[in-house]
Design a protein around this motif. Sequence first.
Motif: not given
Length: 304
Positions: A197-217
Amino acid sequence: MAILSEYEEEDQKKPTTSSVKKVQFNGVLDPSDPIGFLERVFEFVARESDLFKSDSLVNDVNAVVRMVKDKVEAEEKKRTKELKAKENVKAEKKAKEEEPVAAAVQTEVVKETVAEKKVDGEAETKEEEKKGPRAPNRGNGLDMENYSWGQSLQEVNIIVPVPSGTKSRFIACEIKKNYLKVGLKGQPPVIDGELFQPVKVDDCFWSLEDQKSISILLTKQNQMEWWKYLVKGEPEVDTQKVEPENSKLSDLDPETRTTVEKMMFDQRQKSMGLPTSDEMQKQEIMKKFMAEHPEMDFSRAKIN
């Protein structure tokens, strides 16, 4: 004794080192005319020694030239080899610092990391998974081969393992209203497809956790429905088995909480083959109407 005497006489005839006349050669080498310099050297040697009276002069000179040439070539090869070795060391050091790990290593790391995060909940056999939706993990999503995802009614959380030491500049993450693409630059994406389903792009982000995994919200646009899958083509989640944490219900406003509780109740009723809250309400209305109108025949009445 005679023999010794003869040897002594011969030794006495030989000139000693101190008696040999030494002559100094003075000359300047012009790099543009090396042959001219050699000519002057040979003329000097001819004047001051008996070298040119030897029958083997040409062979001796050729031998000296070959010896010097071989020595120069050997030194040149040695310098070239040392230079290449230094360049290789620099290239290897740079590659280790800047380049991500090979795709084959990445696959193995991803598999091991995902395996460690798999939960000990209800599991269906592979044959059952092929036939229908899968039981959700603890995050109300699924653990896939190269990533895992979970959800609440408001958000979707995704974890993509990457090789240890990966830097953020190597990550490629593209989030659109109905589309998600995630992976490492220069390699096939781990996730690439149309969202459930669609998402709110402006409220979505990603980050690199401990240089071991990509976390996406991802923030859902429709925050009243569970996602059956993350991207189109992936296995579906059995949303009837989704169990949100009770602690999170208390954070919702009264209207939203009522809606969520109603949805959870309806899901449990459906899983047991019982009527939903709406169906039960219709039945109650029908019973009340029948009680108020006993003169009417309701034997053929159906509730839609």
